[in-house]
Design a protein around this motif. Structure first.
Motif, mmCIF file in Angstrom:
data_model
loop_
_atom_site.group_PDB
_atom_site.id
_atom_site.type_symbol
_atom_site.label_atom_id
_atom_site.label_comp_id
_atom_site.label_asym_id
_atom_site.label_seq_id
_atom_site.Cartn_x
_atom_site.Cartn_y
_atom_site.Cartn_z
ATOM 1 N N GLY A 126 0.677 -1.221 0.195
ATOM 2 C CA GLY A 126 0.048 -0.025 -0.112
ATOM 3 C C GLY A 126 0.756 1.355 -0.006
ATOM 4 N N ARG A 127 0.141 2.390 -0.314
ATOM 5 C CA ARG A 127 0.791 3.662 -0.038
ATOM 6 C C ARG A 127 0.341 4.731 0.889
ATOM 7 N NH1 ARG A 127 1.363 6.745 -5.516
ATOM 8 N NH2 ARG A 127 -0.960 6.769 -5.444
ATOM 9 N N ILE A 128 1.027 5.637 1.178
ATOM 10 C CA ILE A 128 0.711 6.549 2.331
ATOM 11 C C ILE A 128 0.684 7.852 1.367
ATOM 12 C CG2 ILE A 128 0.973 7.759 4.481
ATOM 13 C CD1 ILE A 128 1.935 4.888 5.526
ATOM 14 N N LEU A 129 -0.348 8.773 1.371
ATOM 15 C CA LEU A 129 0.083 10.107 0.526
ATOM 16 C C LEU A 129 -0.279 11.170 1.639
ATOM 17 C CD1 LEU A 129 -1.077 7.759 -1.667
ATOM 18 C CD2 LEU A 129 -0.735 10.038 -3.086
ATOM 19 N N ILE A 130 0.633 12.136 1.756
ATOM 20 C CA ILE A 130 0.097 13.320 2.769
ATOM 21 C C ILE A 130 0.385 14.573 1.531
ATOM 22 C CG2 ILE A 130 1.004 14.654 4.536
ATOM 23 C CD1 ILE A 130 2.221 12.210 5.578
ATOM 24 N N GLY A 131 -1.011 15.070 1.561
ATOM 25 C CA GLY A 131 -0.792 16.317 0.706
ATOM 26 C C GLY A 131 -0.634 15.829 -0.660
ATOM 27 N N GLY A 132 -1.089 14.639 -1.014
ATOM 28 C CA GLY A 132 -0.960 14.239 -2.396
ATOM 29 C C GLY A 132 0.415 13.860 -2.797
ATOM 30 N N GLU A 133 1.339 13.614 -1.980
ATOM 31 C CA GLU A 133 2.685 13.419 -2.149
ATOM 32 C C GLU A 133 2.863 11.739 -1.438
ATOM 33 O OE1 GLU A 133 7.403 14.689 -1.646
ATOM 34 O OE2 GLU A 133 5.606 16.141 -1.055
ATOM 35 N N ASP A 134 3.355 11.137 -2.176
ATOM 36 C CA ASP A 134 3.784 9.468 -1.674
ATOM 37 C C ASP A 134 4.739 9.632 -0.590
ATOM 38 O OD1 ASP A 134 4.191 6.923 -1.307
ATOM 39 O OD2 ASP A 134 4.152 6.499 -3.505
ATOM 40 N N MET A 135 4.452 9.510 0.668
ATOM 41 C CA MET A 135 5.261 9.372 1.788
ATOM 42 C C MET A 135 5.653 8.047 2.309
ATOM 43 S SD MET A 135 6.384 12.825 2.667
ATOM 44 C CE MET A 135 5.891 14.252 2.219
ATOM 45 N N ASP B 139 7.769 5.808 1.675
ATOM 46 C CA ASP B 139 9.305 5.446 1.897
ATOM 47 C C ASP B 139 10.171 6.583 2.531
ATOM 48 O OD1 ASP B 139 8.850 3.012 0.956
ATOM 49 O OD2 ASP B 139 9.115 3.637 -1.248
ATOM 50 N N VAL B 140 9.131 7.859 2.939
ATOM 51 C CA VAL B 140 10.110 8.729 3.504
ATOM 52 C C VAL B 140 10.384 8.570 4.938
ATOM 53 C CG1 VAL B 140 9.909 11.346 3.765
ATOM 54 C CG2 VAL B 140 8.894 10.210 1.654
ATOM 55 N N ASP B 141 11.350 9.256 5.473
ATOM 56 C CA ASP B 141 11.586 9.082 6.901
ATOM 57 C C ASP B 141 10.770 9.955 7.703
ATOM 58 O OD1 ASP B 141 13.805 7.276 6.478
ATOM 59 O OD2 ASP B 141 15.286 9.029 6.391
ATOM 60 N N ALA B 142 10.303 9.501 8.950
ATOM 61 C CA ALA B 142 9.584 10.124 9.913
ATOM 62 C C ALA B 142 9.788 11.556 9.986
ATOM 63 C CB ALA B 142 9.300 9.422 11.251
ATOM 64 N N GLU B 143 11.062 12.069 9.975
ATOM 65 C CA GLU B 143 11.344 13.425 10.358
ATOM 66 C C GLU B 143 11.080 14.483 9.082
ATOM 67 O OE1 GLU B 143 15.540 11.413 9.541
ATOM 68 O OE2 GLU B 143 13.637 10.702 10.620
ATOM 69 N N HIS B 144 10.776 13.771 7.986
ATOM 70 C CA HIS B 144 10.480 14.528 6.870
ATOM 71 C C HIS B 144 9.117 14.520 6.303
ATOM 72 C CE1 HIS B 144 14.895 15.137 6.771
ATOM 73 N NE2 HIS B 144 15.176 13.845 6.450
ATOM 74 N N ARG B 145 8.127 14.147 7.377
ATOM 75 C CA ARG B 145 6.827 13.827 6.913
ATOM 76 C C ARG B 145 5.974 15.135 7.373
ATOM 77 N NH1 ARG B 145 4.695 7.537 6.816
ATOM 78 N NH2 ARG B 145 6.865 6.633 5.856
ATOM 79 N N GLY B 146 6.632 15.879 8.224
ATOM 80 C CA GLY B 146 5.842 17.036 8.811
ATOM 81 C C GLY B 146 4.486 16.923 9.578
ATOM 82 N N ILE B 147 4.967 15.904 10.580
ATOM 83 C CA ILE B 147 3.780 15.378 11.193
ATOM 84 C C ILE B 147 3.930 15.571 12.795
ATOM 85 C CG2 ILE B 147 2.576 13.207 12.127
ATOM 86 C CD1 ILE B 147 2.978 12.155 9.368
ATOM 87 N N GLY B 148 2.990 16.003 13.538
ATOM 88 C CA GLY B 148 3.107 15.994 15.090
ATOM 89 C C GLY B 148 2.408 14.914 15.768
ATOM 90 N N MET B 149 2.881 14.633 16.867
ATOM 91 C CA MET B 149 1.945 13.375 17.352
ATOM 92 C C MET B 149 2.017 13.482 18.773
ATOM 93 S SD MET B 149 2.570 9.280 16.336
ATOM 94 C CE MET B 149 1.380 8.080 17.034
#
Length: 372
Positions: free
Chosen positions: A58-67, A69-79
């Motif tokens: 499967g795929r995870i898209l944030i703001g329409g961009e495929d994330m 395989d992107v590292d956590a620190e570059h996803r722009g997420i607060g948790m």
């Protein structure tokens, strides 16, 4: 614009499938609540979105961009987590400042950002305290402030109110929508508390066994649950479920409750004779005088005052338990024989074998019943 799209996500641990071909869209600026029992896969889903773990498929898209395989620190997420996860050697200010420091913000920007969210969450008076000096409520707000401080476009909240007391939970249910609206982020919020889900969610996604069983507004979920299990999860006291077998008659489909014929107009005749279940929420029942058309005889067994409402346990003529809820102070029998009326527009009809919603009178098609 920050949207979140999950496409056909599969997550396994050894031979156990935790998320099974799950797809989900979260709109820009929306607060979507993931609701379901422990083990449903809610936290695993958040960890996948955050980039802490990876999906098998499967795929995870944030703001329409495929994330994906992107590292956590570059996803722009607060948790924010349910266990707070504060750094014990840092005071509240330093904990909240960590995402701003990670972005290499200036000292003035860090100070302004921390005080902004601390004031918003009413913890600006404890910024010099370390976690061991904070109450659970203050720890929770500090953890939430840290998640908000970096103004992330996507905010993941993992059951953040689970470890705080009842009073604070109630207060935060009122305050959080205001706080989240002020932040302007897209929010995915996990909870096992249906009242929290109803209060906070623009939409609710009901999860179990790694799948989304139903998604819709709080009103959608409460007023038209997709199946019996979801109907049970929403409501306090829980919904009444009685086996029924509908009959097709000249004036519509009817069911029998305590040998009283209840007509449900608009229900298709092809449900007649099928094994079904009628769902009646306690607030959809009311006590009425004997002789009222459609009045159902019951025997009142017990009455429990619950502050804003009174819940009565009654028995049908066949000994089936049924709960009736009425506003506190409303007169009603405390024991003995009584009669109740059904708000047919609020009745749910489920297939007994599958548990799926067949119809809710007035909005769907279907019916159920055997004499109760």
């Amino acid at each position: 614009m920050t949207t979140l799209q999950l496409e056909n996500i599969v997550k396994r641990y050894k031979n156990h499938t935790v998320l099974d071909n799950l797809s989900l869209d979260v709109k820009d600026g929306e607060t979507l609540v993931l609701f379901g029992p422990s083990g449903a896969g809610k936290t695993v889903l958040l960890r996948l979105v955050a980039g802490v773990i990876d999906p098998e498929e499967g795929r995870i898209l944030i703001g329409g961009e495929d994330m994906t395989d992107v590292d956590a620190e570059h996803r722009g997420i607060g948790m924010a987590f349910q266990n707070f996860a504060l750094f014990p050697h840092m005071d509240a200010f330093e904990n909240i400042a960590t995402p701003l420091e990670a972005k290499r913000s200036s000292a003035d920007a860090i100070k302004a950002g921390v005080h902004r969210v601390a004031k918003l969450l009413k913890i600006d008076h404890v910024l010099t305290h370390r976690p061991k000096a904070l109450s659970n409520g203050q720890k929770q707000r500090t953890a939430l402030a840290r998640a908000l401080a970096g103004s992330p476009p996507l905010l993941l909240l993992d059951d953040p109110l689970r470890n705080v007391d009842a009073k604070l939970r109630f207060e935060m249910r009122l305050e959080l929508p205001r706080v989240l609206a002020a932040q302007g982020a897209t929010v995915v919020y996990v909870t096992q508390d249906y009242k929290e889900a109803m209060a906070l969610g623009d939409r609710i996604a009901v999860m179990s066994d790694g799948r989304i069983r139903q998604i819709g507004t709080p009103e959608d979920i409460y007023n038209a649950p997709a199946d019996i299990d979801i109907a049970r999860l929403f409501g306090d006291p829980t919904i009444n479920l009685l086996d029924v077998t509908p009959n097709a008659e000249a004036d519509g489909v009817s069911v029998l409750l305590s040998d009283v014929r209840i007509v449900l107009p608009g229900i298709p005749a092809n449900t007649a004779g099928k094994s079904c279940v009628i769902g009646l929420r306690p607030e959809a029942l009311r006590f009425v005088p004997a002789g009222t058309p459609g009045a159902i005889p019951v025997s009142v067994e017990a009455e429990t005052p619950l502050n804003e409402k009174t819940v009565t346990l009654a028995l049908t003529v066949r000994g089936r338990e049924i709960l009736v809820s009425r506003p506190a102070g409303t007169p009603g029998p405390a024991s003995g024989s009584a009669h109740i009326a059904v708000d047919c527009a609020s009745a749910f009809l489920f297939d007994k074998e599958t548990g799926a919603l067949i119809a809710r009178h007035g909005s769907h098609t279907g019916t159920q019943g055997e004499a109760a």
